[in-house]
Design a protein around this motif. Structure first.
Motif, mmCIF file in Angstrom:
data_model
loop_
_atom_site.group_PDB
_atom_site.id
_atom_site.type_symbol
_atom_site.label_atom_id
_atom_site.label_comp_id
_atom_site.label_asym_id
_atom_site.label_seq_id
_atom_site.Cartn_x
_atom_site.Cartn_y
_atom_site.Cartn_z
ATOM 1 N N PRO A 40 0.632 -1.067 0.119
ATOM 2 C CA PRO A 40 -0.093 0.413 -0.091
ATOM 3 C C PRO A 40 0.920 1.709 0.024
ATOM 4 C CG PRO A 40 -0.634 -1.441 1.780
ATOM 5 C CD PRO A 40 0.868 -1.981 1.106
ATOM 6 N N ILE A 41 2.007 1.282 0.978
ATOM 7 C CA ILE A 41 3.090 2.672 0.835
ATOM 8 C C ILE A 41 3.575 3.460 -0.830
ATOM 9 C CG2 ILE A 41 5.093 3.498 1.430
ATOM 10 C CD1 ILE A 41 3.740 1.618 4.364
ATOM 11 N N TYR A 42 4.073 1.090 -1.346
ATOM 12 C CA TYR A 42 4.596 1.755 -2.213
ATOM 13 C C TYR A 42 3.010 2.528 -3.960
ATOM 14 C CZ TYR A 42 9.051 -0.115 -0.730
ATOM 15 O OH TYR A 42 9.628 0.026 -0.267
ATOM 16 N N GLU A 43 2.401 1.994 -3.929
ATOM 17 C CA GLU A 43 1.051 1.727 -4.203
ATOM 18 C C GLU A 43 0.699 3.348 -3.866
ATOM 19 O OE1 GLU A 43 -1.148 -2.220 -4.510
ATOM 20 O OE2 GLU A 43 -2.477 -0.795 -3.467
ATOM 21 N N ARG A 44 0.618 4.369 -3.304
ATOM 22 C CA ARG A 44 0.192 5.572 -2.552
ATOM 23 C C ARG A 44 1.708 6.351 -3.661
ATOM 24 N NH1 ARG A 44 -2.741 9.666 -1.376
ATOM 25 N NH2 ARG A 44 -1.946 11.290 -0.476
ATOM 26 N N ARG A 45 2.682 5.773 -3.219
ATOM 27 C CA ARG A 45 4.180 6.690 -3.859
ATOM 28 C C ARG A 45 4.169 6.393 -5.708
ATOM 29 N NH1 ARG A 45 9.038 8.395 -1.313
ATOM 30 N NH2 ARG A 45 7.702 8.017 0.158
ATOM 31 N N MET A 46 3.946 5.376 -6.073
ATOM 32 C CA MET A 46 3.355 5.689 -7.351
ATOM 33 C C MET A 46 2.641 6.583 -7.759
ATOM 34 S SD MET A 46 2.497 1.813 -9.906
ATOM 35 C CE MET A 46 1.023 1.552 -9.344
ATOM 36 N N ARG A 47 1.110 6.324 -7.300
ATOM 37 C CA ARG A 47 -0.099 7.302 -7.521
ATOM 38 C C ARG A 47 0.493 8.652 -7.457
ATOM 39 N NH1 ARG A 47 -2.797 3.657 -4.613
ATOM 40 N NH2 ARG A 47 -3.074 5.110 -2.884
ATOM 41 N N ASP A 48 1.419 8.891 -6.713
ATOM 42 C CA ASP A 48 1.890 10.522 -6.656
ATOM 43 C C ASP A 48 2.169 10.309 -7.214
ATOM 44 O OD1 ASP A 48 0.499 10.753 -3.768
ATOM 45 O OD2 ASP A 48 2.351 10.159 -2.845
ATOM 46 N N TRP A 49 3.747 9.878 -7.474
ATOM 47 C CA TRP A 49 4.666 10.211 -8.984
ATOM 48 C C TRP A 49 3.456 10.484 -10.511
ATOM 49 C CZ3 TRP A 49 9.113 12.231 -8.743
ATOM 50 C CH2 TRP A 49 9.395 11.588 -8.010
ATOM 51 N N GLU A 50 2.497 9.025 -10.057
ATOM 52 C CA GLU A 50 1.688 9.204 -11.594
ATOM 53 C C GLU A 50 0.916 11.113 -11.399
ATOM 54 O OE1 GLU A 50 0.415 4.813 -12.669
ATOM 55 O OE2 GLU A 50 -0.778 6.347 -10.815
ATOM 56 N N SER A 51 1.150 11.531 -10.246
ATOM 57 C CA SER A 51 0.197 13.104 -10.210
ATOM 58 C C SER A 51 0.727 13.956 -10.654
ATOM 59 C CB SER A 51 -0.723 13.104 -8.631
ATOM 60 O OG SER A 51 -0.852 14.453 -8.605
ATOM 61 N N ILE A 52 2.311 14.258 -10.299
ATOM 62 C CA ILE A 52 3.758 14.506 -10.303
ATOM 63 C C ILE A 52 3.497 15.189 -11.515
ATOM 64 C CG2 ILE A 52 5.588 15.284 -10.577
ATOM 65 C CD1 ILE A 52 5.534 13.850 -7.719
ATOM 66 N N LEU A 53 3.244 13.397 -12.064
ATOM 67 C CA LEU A 53 3.657 12.848 -13.976
ATOM 68 C C LEU A 53 2.373 14.054 -14.776
ATOM 69 C CD1 LEU A 53 5.148 12.397 -16.507
ATOM 70 C CD2 LEU A 53 3.968 10.455 -16.408
ATOM 71 N N GLU A 54 0.841 14.335 -14.189
ATOM 72 C CA GLU A 54 0.003 14.758 -14.956
ATOM 73 C C GLU A 54 0.478 16.418 -14.206
ATOM 74 O OE1 GLU A 54 -4.310 14.829 -14.038
ATOM 75 O OE2 GLU A 54 -3.604 12.826 -13.593
ATOM 76 N N ALA A 55 0.674 16.339 -13.466
ATOM 77 C CA ALA A 55 1.080 18.467 -13.463
ATOM 78 C C ALA A 55 1.710 18.692 -14.263
ATOM 79 C CB ALA A 55 1.373 18.242 -11.791
ATOM 80 N N VAL A 56 3.667 18.165 -14.005
ATOM 81 C CA VAL A 56 4.848 18.658 -15.470
ATOM 82 C C VAL A 56 3.979 18.640 -16.486
ATOM 83 C CG1 VAL A 56 6.122 18.006 -15.392
ATOM 84 C CG2 VAL A 56 6.370 17.766 -13.582
ATOM 85 N N LYS A 57 3.514 17.466 -17.529
ATOM 86 C CA LYS A 57 2.784 17.488 -18.565
ATOM 87 C C LYS A 57 1.571 18.632 -18.788
ATOM 88 C CE LYS A 57 3.591 12.520 -20.183
ATOM 89 N NZ LYS A 57 3.264 11.603 -20.108
ATOM 90 N N SER A 58 1.039 18.783 -18.080
ATOM 91 C CA SER A 58 0.225 19.871 -18.726
ATOM 92 C C SER A 58 0.101 21.422 -18.484
ATOM 93 C CB SER A 58 -1.032 19.942 -16.936
ATOM 94 O OG SER A 58 -0.298 20.598 -15.904
ATOM 95 N N LEU A 59 2.038 21.426 -18.179
ATOM 96 C CA LEU A 59 2.661 22.934 -18.491
ATOM 97 C C LEU A 59 2.772 23.072 -20.161
ATOM 98 C CD1 LEU A 59 5.173 22.708 -15.482
ATOM 99 C CD2 LEU A 59 2.759 24.214 -15.770
ATOM 100 N N ASP A 60 2.340 22.067 -20.360
ATOM 101 C CA ASP A 60 2.855 21.889 -22.082
ATOM 102 C C ASP A 60 4.175 22.546 -23.078
ATOM 103 O OD1 ASP A 60 2.455 20.862 -24.282
ATOM 104 O OD2 ASP A 60 0.771 22.696 -25.231
#
Length: 97
Positions: A40-60
């Motif tokens: 569960p801890i690694y799954e949470r960390r993965m979701r956080d990284w995915e959220s960061i990736l989405e935010a970074v990509k949104s900068l276009d």
């Protein structure tokens, strides 16, 4: 915290796309602990990284952030590998007497 972290990263990357500065930011606590499975801890960390990736990509910003995106994708892959490892370990521990 996630919302603020992503807003901070977006603002930072709009000011500077310096990859070394980005990598140097402590986005997560340096230590972790778990009772029972680490999955569960690694799954949470993965979701956080995915959220960061989405935010970074949104900068276009295109190629300016390619290293940043690759770094984040490596971190996501690392989380996936840790989850697989922990799943195997959890399975084996069931039969460890």
């Amino acid at each position: 915290f996630t919302q603020y972290r992503n807003q901070f990263l977006k603002q930072l990357l709009q000011l500077t796309q310096d990859y070394e500065i980005f990598k140097a930011i402590d986005l997560f606590p340096r230590s972790m602990s778990a009772t029972g499975s680490w999955i569960p801890i690694y799954e949470r960390r993965m979701r956080d990284w995915e959220s960061i990736l989405e935010a970074v990509k949104s900068l276009d910003m295109g190629i300016k952030l390619i290293k940043h995106i690759e770094y984040i994708e490596v971190e996501i892959s690392s989380c996936k590998e840790r989850i697989k490892y922990e799943a195997k370990r959890d399975f084996i521990e069931q039969f460890d007497f």
